[in-house]
Scaffold this active site. Structure first.
Site, short mmCIF file in Angstrom:
data_model
loop_
_atom_site.label_atom_id
_atom_site.label_comp_id
_atom_site.label_asym_id
_atom_site.label_seq_id
_atom_site.Cartn_x
_atom_site.Cartn_y
_atom_site.Cartn_z
N HIS A 12 0.82 -1.23 0.00
CA HIS A 12 0.00 0.00 0.00
C HIS A 12 0.85 1.27 0.00
O HIS A 12 0.42 2.30 0.53
CB HIS A 12 -0.96 -0.01 1.20
CG HIS A 12 -0.29 -0.09 2.54
ND1 HIS A 12 -0.75 -0.87 3.58
CD2 HIS A 12 0.83 0.54 3.03
CE1 HIS A 12 0.04 -0.71 4.63
NE2 HIS A 12 1.00 0.13 4.32
N HIS A 59 -1.56 4.44 9.99
CA HIS A 59 -0.20 5.01 10.12
C HIS A 59 -0.23 6.37 10.81
O HIS A 59 0.60 7.22 10.53
CB HIS A 59 0.45 5.18 8.76
CG HIS A 59 0.59 3.93 7.95
ND1 HIS A 59 -0.47 3.27 7.38
CD2 HIS A 59 1.69 3.23 7.58
CE1 HIS A 59 -0.04 2.22 6.70
NE2 HIS A 59 1.27 2.17 6.81
N HIS A 193 10.17 -4.10 4.10
CA HIS A 193 10.63 -2.72 3.99
C HIS A 193 10.97 -2.15 5.36
O HIS A 193 10.43 -2.56 6.36
CB HIS A 193 9.67 -1.81 3.23
CG HIS A 193 8.29 -1.58 3.79
ND1 HIS A 193 7.38 -2.57 4.01
CD2 HIS A 193 7.65 -0.42 4.11
CE1 HIS A 193 6.23 -2.05 4.45
NE2 HIS A 193 6.38 -0.74 4.54
N GLU A 240 4.18 -5.32 8.54
CA GLU A 240 2.83 -5.22 7.96
C GLU A 240 2.35 -6.56 7.39
O GLU A 240 1.17 -6.73 7.11
CB GLU A 240 2.79 -4.14 6.88
CG GLU A 240 2.92 -2.74 7.47
CD GLU A 240 2.98 -1.63 6.43
OE1 GLU A 240 2.86 -0.46 6.82
OE2 GLU A 240 3.16 -1.93 5.22
#
Ligand code: DHB
Ligand code: FE
Length: 280
Positions: A12, A59, A193, A240
């Site tokens: 995303h 977030h 990431h 995530e």
């Protein structure tokens, strides 16, 4: 009875929203990434789900570090997006399915998950980007939504095992939902990431491949690591993957087939992936 059509899993990264706004789908940097999505749109256009149950992480738009629920379930008739500071156009609103939300909440609580219920909830890029990728060029989103936010941001995070169990509990709720609705389960975020710290830019293609290869038939293989272990393998934001694990749990024991898969390094700082596990 409701019908679970399968799961759609995707990264995303907010920069995707910028690329969509600028029409960069054919640009050499973006093309290998965007090429993963036409088969996903085709599947969704064929199946025409009525509802999407979305496992994602906020977030800092709706929940900030001062109040951070481990698991939060939306129970509203509408969810708005808002400016998060990425320079992205604000998304059109999402229609909720409050009745299904409360059914899921009842089931989760009776399964002893102490969740937070949100009758008002902003949804961030972790929800808007996957929708833009799946249903481009729509005037309104074609599905109602139940957003389920998992804390992947402020430690301590829930274990992968707990997220799989949460997803399985949601899956049982979907199976007992008395409606003619077709339901798609969505998991967003990942894959590996790390956006900050000494290892900023860290990507681990071997671990990503392991996740993509085992999610469908052996999700238990993804839940053996501690959160520290997942951070080590996937990066600080690679956790995530918890959203993908929960979404896989919601698909239950039904037979699945891989309908679409794409993996591309990097998009911004992220190993980007998309996957459809179709119920067969
Ligand atoms: C990036 C990735 C994310 O998952 C996110 O939420 C924000 C930024 C990135 O790679 O830039
Ligand atoms: Fe993210």
């Amino acid at each position: 009875m409701s019908d679970i059509i399968g799961g759609y899993f995707t990264s995303h990264v907010p920069a995707i929203g910028g690329a969509i706004a600028k029409g960069l789908q054919e640009d050499p940097y973006w093309k290998p990434f965007f090429d993963g999505y036409p088969p996903i749109s085709e599947w969704l256009n064929e199946e025409k789900p009525d509802v999407a149950v979305v496992f994602y992480n906020d977030h800092g738009l709706n929940f900030f570090l001062d109040k951070m629920p481990t698991f939060a379930v939306g129970a509203a008739d509408e969810y708005q997006n808002a400016d998060e500071g990425w320079g992205l156009p604000v998304s059109k609103p999402f229609r909720g399915d409050a009745a299904l939300s409360w059914h899921i909440i009842e089931n989760l609580i009776s399964d002893e998950f102490d969740i937070t219920t949100c009758q008002k909830m902003l949804v961030d890029h972790a929800m808007t980007i996957p929708f833009q990728l799946a249903w481009p060029d729509r005037e309104a989103w074609p599905v109602k939504v139940v957003p389920i936010a998992i804390n992947t941001v402020q430690h301590p995070l829930p274990s992968a095992k707990r997220c799989l169990a949460l997803g399985r509990s949601v899956g049982r709720a979907l199976e007992s939902w008395n409606s003619n609705d077709k339901i798609v389960v969505i998991g967003t975020g990942g894959l590996s990431h790390q956006l900050d710290g000494e290892r900023a830019g860290f990507i681990n293609a071997d671990y990503d491949r392991f996740c993509l290869d085992h999610l469908m038939d052996d999700p238990e293989a993804l839940v053996g690591d501690s959160i520290a272990g997942i951070v080590e393998k996937a990066g600080t934001q690679g956790v995530e993957i918890l959203n993908w694990i929960a979404a896989r749990g919601a698909l239950g024991e039904r037979a699945l087939a891989k309908r679409a898969e794409n993996y591309h390094i990097p998009i911004s700082n992220t190993a980007a992936a998309s996957l459809v596990l179709e119920a067969v």
